[in-house]
Write an enzyme that holds these catalytic residues in place. Structure first.
Site, mmCIF file in Angstrom:
data_model
loop_
_atom_site.group_PDB
_atom_site.id
_atom_site.type_symbol
_atom_site.label_atom_id
_atom_site.label_comp_id
_atom_site.label_asym_id
_atom_site.label_seq_id
_atom_site.Cartn_x
_atom_site.Cartn_y
_atom_site.Cartn_z
ATOM 1 N N ILE A 12 0.838 -1.214 0.000
ATOM 2 C CA ILE A 12 0.000 0.000 0.000
ATOM 3 C C ILE A 12 0.870 1.261 0.000
ATOM 4 O O ILE A 12 0.587 2.224 -0.722
ATOM 5 C CB ILE A 12 -0.954 -0.006 1.210
ATOM 6 N N SER A 83 2.479 -7.163 8.545
ATOM 7 C CA SER A 83 1.087 -7.105 8.095
ATOM 8 C C SER A 83 0.416 -8.455 7.831
ATOM 9 O O SER A 83 -0.751 -8.477 7.445
ATOM 10 C CB SER A 83 1.017 -6.252 6.821
ATOM 11 N N THR A 130 -6.190 -0.776 10.205
ATOM 12 C CA THR A 130 -7.002 -1.801 9.553
ATOM 13 C C THR A 130 -8.371 -1.936 10.218
ATOM 14 O O THR A 130 -8.527 -1.595 11.407
ATOM 15 C CB THR A 130 -6.253 -3.154 9.639
ATOM 16 N N ASP A 131 -9.335 -2.478 9.477
ATOM 17 C CA ASP A 131 -10.644 -2.777 10.077
ATOM 18 C C ASP A 131 -10.568 -3.975 11.032
ATOM 19 O O ASP A 131 -11.498 -4.216 11.797
ATOM 20 C CB ASP A 131 -11.706 -3.028 8.998
ATOM 21 N N GLU A 132 -9.443 -4.719 10.994
ATOM 22 C CA GLU A 132 -9.347 -5.920 11.833
ATOM 23 C C GLU A 132 -9.326 -5.581 13.325
ATOM 24 O O GLU A 132 -9.566 -6.449 14.155
ATOM 25 C CB GLU A 132 -8.125 -6.750 11.436
ATOM 26 N N TYR A 155 -1.718 -9.897 15.085
ATOM 27 C CA TYR A 155 -1.612 -8.759 14.157
ATOM 28 C C TYR A 155 -2.607 -7.662 14.521
ATOM 29 O O TYR A 155 -2.234 -6.498 14.732
ATOM 30 C CB TYR A 155 -1.837 -9.227 12.708
ATOM 31 N N SER A 156 -3.902 -8.027 14.613
ATOM 32 C CA SER A 156 -4.904 -6.980 14.833
ATOM 33 C C SER A 156 -4.756 -6.363 16.225
ATOM 34 O O SER A 156 -5.002 -5.164 16.405
ATOM 35 C CB SER A 156 -6.321 -7.498 14.597
ATOM 36 N N LYS A 159 -2.041 -3.788 15.944
ATOM 37 C CA LYS A 159 -2.510 -2.579 15.249
ATOM 38 C C LYS A 159 -3.458 -1.786 16.165
ATOM 39 O O LYS A 159 -3.417 -0.551 16.189
ATOM 40 C CB LYS A 159 -3.229 -2.954 13.942
HETATM 41 N N1 NAD Z 1 -2.984 -5.032 3.175
HETATM 42 C C1 NAD Z 1 -4.203 -4.704 3.624
HETATM 43 O O1 NAD Z 1 -5.205 -5.243 3.160
HETATM 44 C C2 NAD Z 1 -4.344 -3.621 4.683
HETATM 45 C C3 NAD Z 1 -5.628 -3.169 5.012
HETATM 46 C C4 NAD Z 1 -5.760 -2.150 5.947
HETATM 47 C C5 NAD Z 1 -4.649 -1.598 6.541
HETATM 48 N N2 NAD Z 1 -3.408 -2.064 6.226
HETATM 49 C C6 NAD Z 1 -2.253 -1.425 6.876
HETATM 50 O O2 NAD Z 1 -1.554 -0.716 5.854
HETATM 51 C C7 NAD Z 1 -0.160 -0.720 6.116
HETATM 52 C C8 NAD Z 1 0.599 -1.260 4.924
HETATM 53 O O3 NAD Z 1 0.148 -2.586 4.643
HETATM 54 P P1 NAD Z 1 0.763 -3.410 3.424
HETATM 55 O O4 NAD Z 1 -0.211 -4.464 3.068
HETATM 56 O O5 NAD Z 1 1.259 -2.472 2.382
HETATM 57 O O6 NAD Z 1 2.016 -4.093 4.154
HETATM 58 P P2 NAD Z 1 3.324 -4.743 3.507
HETATM 59 O O7 NAD Z 1 3.659 -5.884 4.416
HETATM 60 O O8 NAD Z 1 3.149 -4.996 2.054
HETATM 61 O O9 NAD Z 1 4.433 -3.599 3.651
HETATM 62 C C9 NAD Z 1 4.952 -3.199 4.887
HETATM 63 C C10 NAD Z 1 6.215 -2.393 4.651
HETATM 64 O O10 NAD Z 1 6.675 -1.941 5.938
HETATM 65 C C11 NAD Z 1 8.078 -2.155 6.012
HETATM 66 N N3 NAD Z 1 8.450 -2.389 7.413
HETATM 67 C C12 NAD Z 1 8.094 -3.448 8.195
HETATM 68 N N4 NAD Z 1 8.685 -3.341 9.398
HETATM 69 C C13 NAD Z 1 9.423 -2.195 9.379
HETATM 70 C C14 NAD Z 1 10.243 -1.535 10.330
HETATM 71 N N5 NAD Z 1 10.461 -2.063 11.537
HETATM 72 N N6 NAD Z 1 10.812 -0.363 9.989
HETATM 73 C C15 NAD Z 1 10.610 0.184 8.764
HETATM 74 N N7 NAD Z 1 9.871 -0.415 7.804
HETATM 75 C C16 NAD Z 1 9.271 -1.587 8.117
HETATM 76 C C17 NAD Z 1 8.340 -3.393 5.168
HETATM 77 O O11 NAD Z 1 9.710 -3.456 4.752
HETATM 78 C C18 NAD Z 1 7.349 -3.203 4.024
HETATM 79 O O12 NAD Z 1 7.931 -2.471 2.962
HETATM 80 C C19 NAD Z 1 0.025 -1.537 7.396
HETATM 81 O O13 NAD Z 1 0.137 -0.651 8.468
HETATM 82 C C20 NAD Z 1 -1.234 -2.365 7.485
HETATM 83 O O14 NAD Z 1 -1.544 -2.673 8.836
HETATM 84 C C21 NAD Z 1 -3.241 -3.066 5.310
#
Ligand code: NAD
Length: 347
Positions: A12, A83, A130-132, A155-156, A159
């Site tokens: 994202i 995530s 997240t909605d979780e 995880y949730s 968050k």
């Molecule tokens: N994927 C979904 O469906 C979804 C839905 C709602 C919210 N979110 C939230 O959106 C955000 C991004 O999700 P995503 O799916 O892109 O995740 P992702 O796992 O694809 O990417 C996470 C990124 O964070 C970086 N990261 C992890 N730990 C780190 C640290 N200690 N220091 C610096 N960088 C670090 C990773 O290297 C990676 O590039 C998250 O906070 C997640 O909770 C995701």
């Protein structure tokens, strides 16, 4: 605007960066490059004078202070997180360290930077969640911003804890925060361990397509570019201290979703005989698997005029096509630890 975006080498975060740079914002991508990261996700903007990258771990407070002092952003969008729910079941400690302690470090670094700058009320700390955090719904109802938190996976829970910290930094220190809670995202550049890429890539490889339990769990799917658009809107127009639920109102059972993907693949890349759906196999469910998530996006629609632009049918079509066209991208990630394995069954 100059935006410091954490987690910008992930799924994202990279979509937000591509959109923000496209709109003329300066972006500083702060990412530790964990197993889930891929800098190719931002290759299209990497040479732009508007883009900078800092390999920094958000668990390292000193490094965060330094990059804020060097880059002096107008806003922070905090997406970096562990995530993957299944990984959080096998090894919760990284989730506690990055999602909770890492967010605490981000808040403290942001607070010092903002206070030293004279507390500008134009500054924003946007926490992406997240909605979780709201737990699991029965057959009816939707999560609103007033729904009590009830997280059920490591995880949730991590968050949810980070969301509480963010609100506390507003109430206690006055840090100008906004918060968003979004439903399940899908689209290009999603790491190959998540449900939709797993289905596409296992189908193409002729492998079993795993369906957890009976496939009856319901998720509310949102195309990642619609999420990125909503996030920039909240950053620019959201009210300080407010949270916004973001969702596509596209509820599907996992089994329906998987069958739809198989049908898209059947049309785009037919097998010699039969359908990709013939590869579907029911496997042991995830422990504590939430039954249903559904978002009421009424607030962001009413207050900020946001609407998703991509239907789930169109989004799945685009996503499947993207994975068909970008085998180099996902093949390079398939050798990373745990990818292609069944995770999250050890309790
Ligand atoms: N994927 C979904 O469906 C979804 C839905 C709602 C919210 N979110 C939230 O959106 C955000 C991004 O999700 P995503 O799916 O892109 O995740 P992702 O796992 O694809 O990417 C996470 C990124 O964070 C970086 N990261 C992890 N730990 C780190 C640290 N200690 N220091 C610096 N960088 C670090 C990773 O290297 C990676 O590039 C998250 O906070 C997640 O909770 C995701």
């Amino acid at each position: 605007m100059k935006i410091l975006i954490t987690g910008g080498a992930g799924f994202i975060g990279s979509a937000v960066i591509r959109l923000a740079v496209g709109r003329g914002h300066h972006v500083v991508n702060v990412d530790a490059l964990t197993y889930a990261a891929c800098l190719d996700n931002v290759a299209s903007v990497a040479r732009s004078p508007l883009y900078a990258f800092e390999k920094v771990d958000i668990r390292d407070r000193t490094a965060l202070d330094e990059i804020l002092a060097v880059h002096r952003p107008d806003a922070i969008m905090h997406l970096a997180a562990e995530s993957h729910v299944d990984r959080s079941i096998d090894g919760p400690s990284d989730f506690i360290e990055t999602n909770i302690t890492g967010t605490f470090n981000m808040l403290e670094a942001a607070r010092r930077y903002w206070q030293d700058a004279g507390r500008p009320d134009t500054f924003r700390f946007h926490h992406i969640s997240t909605d979780e955090v709201f737990g699991s719904l029965g057959p009816t109802g939707q999560f609103t911003e007033q729904t009590p938190y009830d997280p059920r996976s490591p995880y949730s829970a991590s968050k949810a804890a980070s969301d509480h910290l963010v609100r506390a930094w507003l109430e206690t220190y006055g840090l100008p925060i906004v918060l968003t809670n979004c439903s399940n995202n899908y689209g290009p550049f999603q790491f190959p361990e998540k449900l939709i890429p797993v289905v596409i890539l296992n189908a193409l490889a002729g492998k079993p397509i795993p369906v957890y339990g009976r496939g009856e769990n319901v998720r509310d799917w949102l195309y990642v570019e619609d999420h990125a658009n909503a996030l920039l809107l909240v950053l620019e127009k959201g009210t300080i201290g407010r949270s916004y639920n973001i969702g596509g109102e596209n509820e599907r059972t996992n089994l329906d979703l998987i069958k739809t993907i198989c049908a898209v693949l059947d049309a785009k890349k037919p097998k010699n005989a039969g359908s990709y759906a013939d590869q579907i196999r029911f496997v042991t469910d995830r422990p504590g698997h939430d039954m249903r998530y559904a978002i009421d996006p009424g607030r962001i629609r009413k207050e900020l005029g946001w609407r998703p632009s991509v239907t789930v049918e169109e989004g799945l079509e685009r996503t499947v096509q993207w994975y068909l066209d970008n085998a180099d991208w996902w093949q390079a990630l398939q050798s990373r630890g745990g990818v292609g394995e069944r995770l999250g069954t050890k309790t």
